[in-house]
Scaffold this active site. Structure first.
Site, mmCIF file in Angstrom:
data_model
loop_
_atom_site.group_PDB
_atom_site.id
_atom_site.type_symbol
_atom_site.label_atom_id
_atom_site.label_comp_id
_atom_site.label_asym_id
_atom_site.label_seq_id
_atom_site.Cartn_x
_atom_site.Cartn_y
_atom_site.Cartn_z
ATOM 1 N N HIS A 223 9.458 3.500 -2.743
ATOM 2 C CA HIS A 223 9.282 2.955 -1.163
ATOM 3 C C HIS A 223 10.144 3.961 -0.395
ATOM 4 O O HIS A 223 10.463 3.501 0.775
ATOM 5 C CB HIS A 223 9.793 1.556 -1.235
ATOM 6 C CG HIS A 223 8.885 0.621 -2.208
ATOM 7 N ND1 HIS A 223 9.420 0.060 -3.387
ATOM 8 C CD2 HIS A 223 7.669 -0.248 -2.052
ATOM 9 C CE1 HIS A 223 8.573 -0.681 -3.933
ATOM 10 N NE2 HIS A 223 7.510 -0.907 -3.116
ATOM 11 N N ASP B 74 8.148 -8.691 -3.532
ATOM 12 C CA ASP B 74 6.951 -9.195 -4.609
ATOM 13 C C ASP B 74 7.233 -10.505 -5.378
ATOM 14 O O ASP B 74 6.363 -11.285 -5.521
ATOM 15 C CB ASP B 74 6.763 -7.798 -5.407
ATOM 16 C CG ASP B 74 6.058 -6.977 -4.900
ATOM 17 O OD1 ASP B 74 5.683 -6.938 -3.817
ATOM 18 O OD2 ASP B 74 5.985 -5.652 -5.284
ATOM 19 N N SER C 91 0.712 -1.267 0.113
ATOM 20 C CA SER C 91 0.028 -0.315 -0.045
ATOM 21 C C SER C 91 0.836 1.200 0.093
ATOM 22 O O SER C 91 2.168 1.142 0.311
ATOM 23 C CB SER C 91 -0.866 0.108 1.221
ATOM 24 O OG SER C 91 -1.681 -1.070 1.269
#
EC number: 2.7.1.28
Length: 543
Positions: A185, A78, A21
């Site tokens: 990030h 991921d 998120s």
């Protein structure tokens, strides 16, 4: 998150993407016909767990999807979690494949981890979604997306770090510095430098992205067609985004690159980071056709299907009848005194610049002194090169044009209205006290008519209207009593301006502010009172 019309997936490939998120609207905003079938979100900047990803894959499979394509950004978490879910799904008989997006152009020599996946991921969502909607097989989509990825590159720049909720900023960036080549990030970039103009920053970015000495560069040559994505990393204003977008288009076109489409806005953000990334995708007619197909995904912009480059429209400026500020006027008996009056008004406004700004900060945008200073300087410049006409009406018309052009905003419009309406009452042969009183009255009424304010609304009219009413006594006052009327008008204006501190604003920007916070006099009224005093003091010196 899932499409609510999963029945429409029967016999077609389902598209699944996701990640941490904090990148909103990615990836949930790209769910819809023609794009993603589902998206999985982890915690802030954290990859979603394999169990959640597997649940999404199985849901799409059970809805009748012929296969499931995972679109994954190239980050270790991921890759691991989506990869594990894919293997688990294959063990349950699901046809699954994965496209890894790794289009970051920051590093000249990427590490073993490879290039990061950034906003170019959104292009893959769109193109793969269009192919899936047309019924292409899983293998066909994977093959085409791997080819497309060779022509996509992204680079980011930021003026600030971001902060994961509950944590300190991800890196320190001193004021006046910018970070080039950072990820999404909160990780720092590859180079830090002083903040430069948008044109310079964009040129630096595109130079870096296309530098053939870099192993991660995007090969781009004159004649290539591209889709440009200007991505707001979180905290830039729409105005700043528009400036950067224009700079990017101009830079690309200067290199002979055809900008086929442009999308500008927040597409893959990094919380509240004040930065922008540029993504370029080389396109051919088939890629553009897929890009232009319709989608119901809410975060996909409603773009034109016409090329951006070449959409210029050049026309002759329309012929307008304007005030003739540069006409040669002839001097008259009143020219010297009117010249002195204007000089006094200008010097007064220049002296009061900070006072008016300070008053305006309490009830507006803090620029009242600046706008009056702009007008004063424009008049001073005009006086250096022009003769003050002997006809007061001509002078007022010239001044109306100057303040309209140089002062700007609502103040410029109001003063221009006043001067324009007043000009017709002080023409050749009509320059006595009664004529000037009528002129001030007409100007004041024009302000009220078009500005929508009245005395008592806490505006400049609270100083102007009492003075205008007092000046009407000039119509009956004997010549020897006219200065007394003028002095009385000055005092009425000053009292009216001072009284505005106790009034509730019902017009202008101050009307949007709570009354208890507006306790100082209205800056417009103070300016009017000061100008009127400057006029009368100058006239008194001539006696």
């Amino acid at each position: 998150m899932l499409r609510s019309d999963l029945d429409s997936l029967k016999g077609k490939v389902g598209l699944l993407s996701g990640g941490g998120s904090g990148h909103e609207p990615a990836h949930g905003g790209y769910i819809g016909a023609g794009m993603l079938s589902a998206a999985v979100a982890g915690g802030v900047f954290a990859s979603p767990p394999p169990a959640s990803i597997l649940a999404a894959i199985l849901t799409l499979h059970q809805a009748g999807a012929s296969g499931v394509l995972l679109i994954v950004k190239n980050y270790t978490g991921d890759r691991l979690n989506f990869g594990l879910a894919a293997e688990q799904a294959r063990n349950q008989g699901v046809a699954v494949d994965m496209v890894i997006v790794a289009e970051d152009c920051a590093f000249d020599q990427p590490s073993k981890a490879g290039r990061r996946g950034l906003c170019g991921t959104v292009f893959i969502h769109k193109l793969a979604g269009a192919l899936a909607e047309e019924g292409c097989s899983l293998d066909q989509i994977v093959s085409k997306m791997k080819e497309v990825l060779k022509g996509i590159g992204t680079l980011g720049v930021s003026l600030s770090p971001c902060s994961v909720p509950g944590c300190r900023p991800s890196f320190d960036l001193p004021p006046g510095a910018m970070e080039l080549g950072l990820g999404i990030h909160g990780e720092p970039g590859i180079k830090r430098s002083k903040v430069a103009s948008a044109d310079e920053v964009v040129k630096t970015m595109i130079d870096h992205m296309t530098n053939p000495d870099s192993q991660s560069h995007l090969p781009l040559k004159s004649g290539d067609s591209v889709v440009l994505c200007v991505n707001n990393l979180g905290a830039l204003s729409c105005l700043e985004m528009a400036v950067v977008t224009r700079a990017a288009i101009t830079c690309l076109e200067s290199r002979g690159v055809v900008v086929a489409r442009v999308m500008s806005g927040p597409f893959m953000t990094s919380l509240e980071m004040a930065g922008v990334s540029l993504t370029l995708m080389k396109v051919n007619p088939e890629t553009l056709r897929l890009f232009d197909t319709k989608t119901s995904a809410p975060a996909w912009p409603n773009l034109s299907t016409a090329a951006v480059s070449g959409r210029n429209y050049i026309t002759e400026a329309p012929v307008m009848i304007t005030r003739t500020q540069d006409d040669k006027h002839s001097k008259g008996p009143l020219s010297p005194v009117m010249h002195k009056v204007l000089n006094k008004i200008c010097s007064t406004l220049l002296e009061k610049q900070e006072e008016l700004n300070s008053l305006d900060r309490a009830s507006g945008d803090g620029d009242c002194g600046n706008t009056h200073t702009q007008a004063a300087r424009a008049v001073e410049e005009w006086l250096q090169d022009h003769v003050v006409p002997g006809c007061p009406g001509q002078l007022l018309s010239v001044l109306a044009g100057l303040v309209e052009e140089k002062m700007g905003g609502s103040s410029g419009a109001l003063y221009s209205l006043f001067l324009t309406a007043a000009a017709g009452h002080v023409t050749e042969g009509k320059t006595n006290g009664a004529a000037w009183a009528a002129a001030v009255h007409a100007g004041t009424q024009a302000m009220r008519r078009y500005g929508g304010a009245d005395p008592g609304d806490r505006t400049m009219l609270d100083a102007l209207c009492p003075a205008a009413d007092e000046l009407m006594r000039l119509t009956t006052a004997p010549p020897a009593g006219q200065m007394a009327v003028l002095h009385a008008a000055v005092e009425k204006a000053a009292a009216g301006a001072e009284a505005t501190r106790d009034l509730t604003a019902r017009a202008g920007r101050a009307s949007y502010i709570a009354a208890e916070r507006v306790t100082l006099p209205d800056p417009g009224a103070v300016a009017v009172a000061a100008m009127l005093r400057a006029v009368v003091e100058t006239l008194a010196e001539q006696k």
